[in-house]
Design an enzyme around this catalytic site. Structure first.
Site, mmCIF file in Angstrom:
data_model
loop_
_atom_site.group_PDB
_atom_site.id
_atom_site.type_symbol
_atom_site.label_atom_id
_atom_site.label_comp_id
_atom_site.label_asym_id
_atom_site.label_seq_id
_atom_site.Cartn_x
_atom_site.Cartn_y
_atom_site.Cartn_z
ATOM 1 N N ASN A 1 45.834 -9.003 19.953
ATOM 2 C CA ASN A 1 44.976 -9.807 19.065
ATOM 3 C C ASN A 1 43.654 -10.015 20.162
ATOM 4 O OD1 ASN A 1 46.472 -10.592 17.030
ATOM 5 N ND2 ASN A 1 47.158 -12.463 17.768
ATOM 6 N N LYS B 1 49.079 -6.756 11.191
ATOM 7 C CA LYS B 1 47.798 -7.316 11.813
ATOM 8 C C LYS B 1 47.256 -8.150 10.443
ATOM 9 C CE LYS B 1 46.526 -2.811 12.721
ATOM 10 N NZ LYS B 1 45.619 -1.565 13.402
ATOM 11 N N ASP C 1 42.083 -0.413 16.244
ATOM 12 C CA ASP C 1 42.514 0.387 17.092
ATOM 13 C C ASP C 1 42.599 -0.164 18.588
ATOM 14 O OD1 ASP C 1 41.866 2.173 15.204
ATOM 15 O OD2 ASP C 1 39.746 2.214 15.787
ATOM 16 N N ASN D 1 39.068 5.546 20.014
ATOM 17 C CA ASN D 1 38.919 4.262 20.480
ATOM 18 C C ASN D 1 40.095 3.491 20.869
ATOM 19 O OD1 ASN D 1 36.343 4.199 18.754
ATOM 20 N ND2 ASN D 1 37.196 3.084 16.900
ATOM 21 N N GLY E 1 35.602 6.689 16.512
ATOM 22 C CA GLY E 1 36.843 7.479 15.849
ATOM 23 C C GLY E 1 38.253 6.993 16.367
ATOM 24 N N ALA E 2 38.965 6.486 15.469
ATOM 25 C CA ALA E 2 40.001 5.614 15.725
ATOM 26 C C ALA E 2 40.956 5.977 16.790
ATOM 27 C CB ALA E 2 41.102 5.628 14.294
ATOM 28 N N GLU E 3 41.295 7.201 16.935
ATOM 29 C CA GLU E 3 42.236 7.454 17.977
ATOM 30 C C GLU E 3 41.473 7.541 19.371
ATOM 31 O OE1 GLU E 3 41.904 9.323 15.339
ATOM 32 O OE2 GLU E 3 43.823 9.152 14.052
ATOM 33 N N GLY F 1 45.765 -13.985 13.066
ATOM 34 C CA GLY F 1 46.630 -13.440 13.982
ATOM 35 C C GLY F 1 47.601 -12.289 13.791
ATOM 36 N N ALA F 2 48.742 -12.349 14.240
ATOM 37 C CA ALA F 2 49.776 -11.259 14.012
ATOM 38 C C ALA F 2 51.143 -11.756 14.161
ATOM 39 C CB ALA F 2 49.450 -10.132 14.912
HETATM 40 O O1 KDG Z 1 39.078 2.370 13.272
HETATM 41 C C1 KDG Z 1 37.714 2.620 13.391
HETATM 42 C C2 KDG Z 1 37.241 3.820 12.744
HETATM 43 O O2 KDG Z 1 37.478 3.523 11.375
HETATM 44 C C3 KDG Z 1 35.956 4.335 12.983
HETATM 45 O O3 KDG Z 1 35.784 4.659 14.450
HETATM 46 C C4 KDG Z 1 35.723 5.519 12.383
HETATM 47 O O4 KDG Z 1 37.461 7.253 12.719
HETATM 48 C C5 KDG Z 1 37.019 6.526 12.029
HETATM 49 C C6 KDG Z 1 37.323 6.478 10.593
HETATM 50 O O5 KDG Z 1 38.162 7.692 10.034
HETATM 51 O O6 KDG Z 1 37.127 5.584 9.865
#
Ligand code: KDG
Length: 315
Positions: free
Chosen positions: A286, A227, A262, A40, A36-38, A232-233
């Site tokens: 990075n 990103k 993330d 992570n 999950g993004a947050e 790179g960035a």
């Molecule tokens: O950035 C990683 C997420 O994409 C993954 O953990 C799943 O949270 C997620 C999502 O909503 O895609």
């Protein structure tokens, strides 16, 4: 007082990653991870040594227990994790086909976290915090999640806490037609905007950051980070004409990209909060992002602070 360095809010999910490639109907074995993004982002930040506060809700179920155990194993505070007896913990699956890998399948509709609402926010959560980090995934989950984010933004504004926003566009959660309007209120509240090339295109109809800058800064954003994955960035600060760029870190193995964005955000925010020069913050971003790609799970590859520092200046 909670005294988190950074507060975030979102949906943690159980990730099932197949042990073999091909359509999931043919896959007999899966490995289980937390993701999950947050979540992570919080893990990456904690590994670097900061104290993230994660507002979320999991089901009163085995997977909710699992998520909390994973958080504890990573040293994350779970005092803002609520449990919900009426809704389950969300789940997602990866699928590897050899094409644009991996594909993801969500089983999160009606999940505990998608029922987050403003009453789930601890009124103390931002006391002592230095930054609020939000992504476009959470408000895309439901209207109550969107309201939760708006409430957090009001709380951050009242306390003059800067906001970092990553649109994290997921077209399985929001349509390409709606995304631009939908993200506007969040961009308009952000001090830092971190986005990737395709998000730049969805939100500003251009491939070039320079062509979007006046619109981005017009929203009130002060710092924008693009990103660029394997390229790179780049960072641009409002009022400065020179972009700051940083080459990519190239890991020795790559499994999949999920979790890289993330980790990038966490690496950048770490440097930003330390007052590092932009180039050094981008370097760490990075590095953290790239190391996420070396493993099957989303966050297991993120570096701990001492490992990150060992290679930071020499790549
Ligand atoms: O950035 C990683 C997420 O994409 C993954 O953990 C799943 O949270 C997620 C999502 O909503 O895609």
């Amino acid at each position: 007082m909670k005294n988190y360095d950074v507060v975030t809010c979102g949906e943690p999910m159980v990730l099932f990653s197949p042990d073999s490639g091909g359509p999931l109907r043919h896959v007999p074995l899966f490995r289980k991870f937390a993701a999950g993004a947050e979540l992570n982002f919080s893990v990456a930040l904690a590994r670097l040594g900061l104290r993230p506060g994660f507002i979320t809700k999991v089901g009163q179920d085995e997977f909710g227990q699992y998520i909390q155990a994973c958080m504890q194993a990573e040293g994350l505070d779970t005092s803002m994790v609520k449990t919900d007896a009426a809704h389950p913990t969300g789940v997602y699956f990866k699928e590897y086909s050899g094409l644009a890998d991996p594909k993801v399948y969500y089983y999160r509709h009606g999940s505990a976290a998608s029922n987050l609402s403003p009453i789930d926010i601890d009124p103390e959560c931002l006391e002592g915090a230095r930054l609020l980090h939000i992504t476009g995934i959470t408000p895309s989950l439901s209207d109550s999640c969107r309201q939760t984010y708006l409430q957090l933004l009001d709380m951050a504004t009242a306390r003059q806490i800067p906001v970092c926003f990553d649109p994290n566009i997921r077209l399985k959660l929001i349509s390409a037609e709606d995304v631009k309007e939908f993200m506007k209120p969040f961009i308009a509240r952000a001090h830092i905007l971190i986005l990737n090339q395709s998000e730049l295109n969805y939100l500003f109809n251009t491939q070039k950051l320079t062509e979007a800058l006046s619109r981005i800064f017009g929203f009130g954003v002060e710092l924008v980070i693009l990103k660029q994955g394997a390229n790179g960035a780049v960072a641009m600060r409002k009022g400065k004409s020179e972009a700051v760029s940083c080459p990519p870190f190239r890991p020795t193995r790559v499994v999949d990209q999920v979790g890289a964005g993330d980790g990038f955000d966490a690496g950048f925010i770490y440097g930003y909060l330390q007052g590092w020069p932009l180039e050094k913050s981008l370097r760490l971003a990075n590095l953290v992002g790239a190391l996420a790609t070396t493993v099957v799970g989303d966050y297991e590859g993120y570096p701990f602070f001492s490992d990150a520092m060992r290679v930071l200046d020499s790549y």
